[in-house]
Design a protein around this motif. Sequence first.
Motif, short mmCIF file in Angstrom:
data_model
loop_
_atom_site.label_atom_id
_atom_site.label_comp_id
_atom_site.label_asym_id
_atom_site.label_seq_id
_atom_site.Cartn_x
_atom_site.Cartn_y
_atom_site.Cartn_z
N VAL A 184 0.84 -1.20 0.00
CA VAL A 184 0.00 0.00 0.00
C VAL A 184 0.88 1.25 0.00
O VAL A 184 0.59 2.23 -0.69
CB VAL A 184 -0.93 0.00 1.24
CG1 VAL A 184 -1.71 1.31 1.32
CG2 VAL A 184 -1.87 -1.19 1.18
N THR A 185 1.96 1.21 0.78
CA THR A 185 2.75 2.43 0.93
C THR A 185 3.54 2.76 -0.34
O THR A 185 3.81 3.93 -0.60
CB THR A 185 3.73 2.33 2.11
OG1 THR A 185 4.64 1.26 1.87
CG2 THR A 185 3.00 2.10 3.41
N MET A 186 3.90 1.76 -1.13
CA MET A 186 4.68 2.07 -2.34
C MET A 186 3.90 2.93 -3.33
O MET A 186 4.39 3.98 -3.74
CB MET A 186 5.19 0.79 -2.99
CG MET A 186 6.35 0.16 -2.23
SD MET A 186 7.29 -1.05 -3.15
CE MET A 186 6.02 -2.09 -3.78
N PRO A 187 2.65 2.51 -3.71
CA PRO A 187 1.88 3.41 -4.57
C PRO A 187 1.62 4.76 -3.91
O PRO A 187 1.66 5.80 -4.57
CB PRO A 187 0.57 2.67 -4.80
CG PRO A 187 0.74 1.31 -4.28
CD PRO A 187 1.97 1.24 -3.46
N LEU A 188 1.39 4.73 -2.57
CA LEU A 188 1.18 6.00 -1.87
C LEU A 188 2.42 6.90 -2.00
O LEU A 188 2.31 8.09 -2.30
CB LEU A 188 0.89 5.75 -0.38
CG LEU A 188 -0.57 5.47 -0.01
CD1 LEU A 188 -0.68 5.19 1.48
CD2 LEU A 188 -1.45 6.65 -0.41
N GLY A 189 3.56 6.30 -1.79
CA GLY A 189 4.82 7.05 -1.91
C GLY A 189 4.95 7.65 -3.30
O GLY A 189 5.32 8.82 -3.45
N ALA A 190 4.62 6.85 -4.33
CA ALA A 190 4.72 7.34 -5.70
C ALA A 190 3.75 8.49 -5.93
O ALA A 190 4.09 9.48 -6.59
CB ALA A 190 4.45 6.20 -6.68
N LEU A 191 2.55 8.37 -5.36
CA LEU A 191 1.55 9.44 -5.56
C LEU A 191 1.96 10.71 -4.82
O LEU A 191 1.82 11.82 -5.36
CB LEU A 191 0.17 8.97 -5.08
CG LEU A 191 -0.48 7.94 -5.99
CD1 LEU A 191 -1.78 7.40 -5.39
CD2 LEU A 191 -0.76 8.54 -7.37
N VAL A 192 2.47 10.54 -3.60
CA VAL A 192 2.94 11.71 -2.85
C VAL A 192 4.06 12.40 -3.63
O VAL A 192 4.08 13.62 -3.78
CB VAL A 192 3.42 11.30 -1.44
CG1 VAL A 192 4.17 12.44 -0.77
CG2 VAL A 192 2.24 10.88 -0.58
N THR A 193 4.98 11.61 -4.17
CA THR A 193 6.06 12.18 -4.97
C THR A 193 5.49 12.97 -6.14
O THR A 193 5.88 14.11 -6.40
CB THR A 193 6.97 11.06 -5.52
OG1 THR A 193 7.31 10.17 -4.47
CG2 THR A 193 8.22 11.64 -6.13
N THR A 194 4.55 12.34 -6.86
CA THR A 194 3.95 13.01 -8.01
C THR A 194 3.35 14.34 -7.60
O THR A 194 3.58 15.37 -8.25
CB THR A 194 2.85 12.12 -8.63
OG1 THR A 194 3.36 10.79 -8.74
CG2 THR A 194 2.45 12.63 -9.99
N ALA A 195 2.57 14.33 -6.52
CA ALA A 195 1.90 15.55 -6.08
C ALA A 195 2.93 16.61 -5.69
O ALA A 195 2.86 17.76 -6.16
CB ALA A 195 0.98 15.24 -4.91
#
Lengths: 232, 349, 289
Positions: free
Chosen positions: B93-104
């Motif tokens: 769960v945290t990996m996609p979250l990390g990627a999304l936070v990075t994107t934002a």
Amino acid sequence: MLRVRDVTSSYGDIQVLRGVSLDLGDGEIVALLGPNGHGKSTLLKAVAGVHPATGGSIELNGEEIRTEPPHRIVERGVAYIPEERYLFPDMTVFENLRLGAYTRRARERFAENLAFVYEIFPRLRERRDQACRSLSGGESRMVAIARGLMSGARVLLVDEPSIGLAPALKKDVYEAIRNINRQAGISVLLVEQEIEYALRLAERAYLLKKGTILFERPVSELDVAHVKEAYF
Amino acid sequence: MSTVWRRAMPLVRPRYLLLAAVGAFLAAWPYLGADRFVLHVAGLTLVWAVVASYWNLTNGFAGITSLGNMGFFAIGAYTSAVLAKELGLTPWVTMPLGALVTTALVTVLVGLPVLRLRGIYIALLTLAFADALPSVITIFRTWTGGGIGLLGIPELLEDLEKWQAYYFALVFFVVAQVTLLLVVRGAPGLAFVALRDSEAFAQALGVDRFKEGLRVFAISAFFTGFAGALYAHLLGQISPAMLGIEQFLMVISMWMLGGAGTLLGPVLGAAIITFGNEYLRVAGSLRLGLLGLAIVVTVLFFPGGIMQLLGGARRALARSRGSGRASPRTPGAAEAAAAPAGRTSEEGR
Amino acid sequence: MDAFLNSLTSGLIVGSLYAIMAMGLTILYGVSHVFNFAHGHVAVVAAYLVWFVADRLGLSLPVGIVAALLVMIALAAGTYWGAIRGLLRRSEWAFGTLLFTLGLAILAEYALLELFGPRVKSVPAVLQGSVRLWFGRLTLNDLFLIAASVVLMLLVGAFLKRTLTGQAMRAVAQSLPGAQVVGIDIDRIYAATFVFAFVMTGLSGVLLGTKTYMTPHIGWEWMIKGFVIVAFGGLGSVPGAILAAFLLGVVEALVTLFLGAIWIWPAWLVTFIVALWIRPEGILGGRSG
């Protein structure tokens, strides 16, 4: 004085000059006419060395200069006055003129050339301490020509000197070119869109179309309608 | 029979055969007697290949000189690691979250201001962005571990084996590369090519530099951030050293040595640099010298990188076979011969 | 209050050193459009050379400075004629020169590491002792640094305005084709600009070396500081760079006083981003010369 033979030049894959030959005699004014985008400016740039001529020969007083870098060509007494002017915008008129006399030979004759330039363009004397950024179009054009003269040139390559100017100013610029030629005996190769002006000034004219010389005539044998016809 | 064969013919071009062979090898590598160390390095290579490829997307394809991609990587790594460690969430769960936070974060903090700027200013601001992150990590040291780094990050699986880590990296690599191919060959890619070749013309066609640039930044940030997150959960530990100049230079040389503006180049570069780096660990500071030398020599003599060399070899081969079919597509090689557009000619500005 | 004034003074001193450092970078960019990523390392190499001659060999400081400047000149000429000149003739010149100078920086760092080791060093202070001012003490070396920076800035101004080479450098910065048509040898001016920039940068490194410590690695930090200053002040603008250097020097000192040294980088970055939002061409605009 200037002898151009079979000069070719291109931008990327597009060949703009396909073997152009012309001559400019001592003290002569020659007009280079022709439609836009057919290589007139490129030819001037090739002679000045700022755009490479890929083939042919360009001789100045019998010496080959085709592959010389631009600053050597200026040193040899050829001044190119680009249509875009390329002034130094944050310098004053005087500083621009001083840089015009950059070569050693020109620096030695600085005072003399400056006096001549101010005689031709009295207005520049008034504007000498003004930054070029704030000059009007006509004044910038004068600075560009004057800066070229400061190099002590014997050959002037002038690209579209009247473009974008009001009719009265155009006449002034042409008057100045005539004076430069008459008083100092400087040869002028003139690229011009306005055929009427060009033909009043020049002794001979070349018509450059599609990268080659279509014809060469003394101006007395040419009339405006005839030339315009050749444009299409 | 013959029709089917003719239809299938385009698929049996040497390049696809080679690709299939390489793919089969990569898939079977753990079973071909590769030891744990080799698999470890190979897994790292795959992660770095993604980072290098997406760095190349902004710089080599879109012509945006970003120097902040290691910052994207670190944001993804730290976000995912901290979330997993502090909140006890699973890495999945945290990996996609990390990627999304990075994107934002990247699109808002870097993309929006940067794309209003031009040329070197973009390089400077992105570099300053990445360079400010170690301070941020230190400021939040209660969660990030500060300068020492973060240890004991939950791994992807309990007791993650090297061969498992390798397969996770391989899957991620394949997904990332296929996406990259779609981006580059699809509409966004065409827009970038148009913008790079002639901005005025592209704009006349309705291509918006700002919008396309932002999209590139977002895609690049997503995959780079994801790579960072994966890296954290594959290794179980991270530190601000990933933001250090050496790591930065290594990743930048991957796509540069491989061949900027090519798809395969950054992958080859990643393999060479990662394996080279691991096997030269004993050499100490000499690695630094070699890296510097490699960059200088590449820029001066092979601006198109390895891909240019390969292209040259292929052309030579084709010529000796008497067919002149191969075409140069490396930017350095093809453009060096074109019109003089450097900083010393009138057209240079 | 005294702590505040002390920190303000130290901010101004550091700012004046940053200004000298940024000047070489901004002039080099303004004239040649080459962004020198080895900028910080050029400064560090010069500082190390002075340290080596003055401290290790035990010769005097002036001898060290002269030796360092001679090396700077050779390095600059070599870099330009050997590499940059060719790179500038390519269509991808901007990226090519960026990467080349980056590679050069790594090589410089590696050379320093091999020759002098990783330990912290500093250039011996030019003057010993200190004076008492109404808000606190100021070392004579600090006073020397201020004086040297001011003198250097005035010299650069005079060089650009009065000498033929300086004028030609400004001409190239303002219009490359214009410089070409008046007969300026662009290659010669680029080479002169490299020499000028390396000498200035080297001097700034020596001055900084007396004020702070140095390691082979610190070139990166100096480089990025130089970047931010130059971008902040408007690339190619000398007055802009000086103003930005003082501003950031003071910001740095005040942030250190009130928030702690760890906030320096975030503070620089925030200042930088805000500045670019307001004035994308730098505080004084992207004008040159």
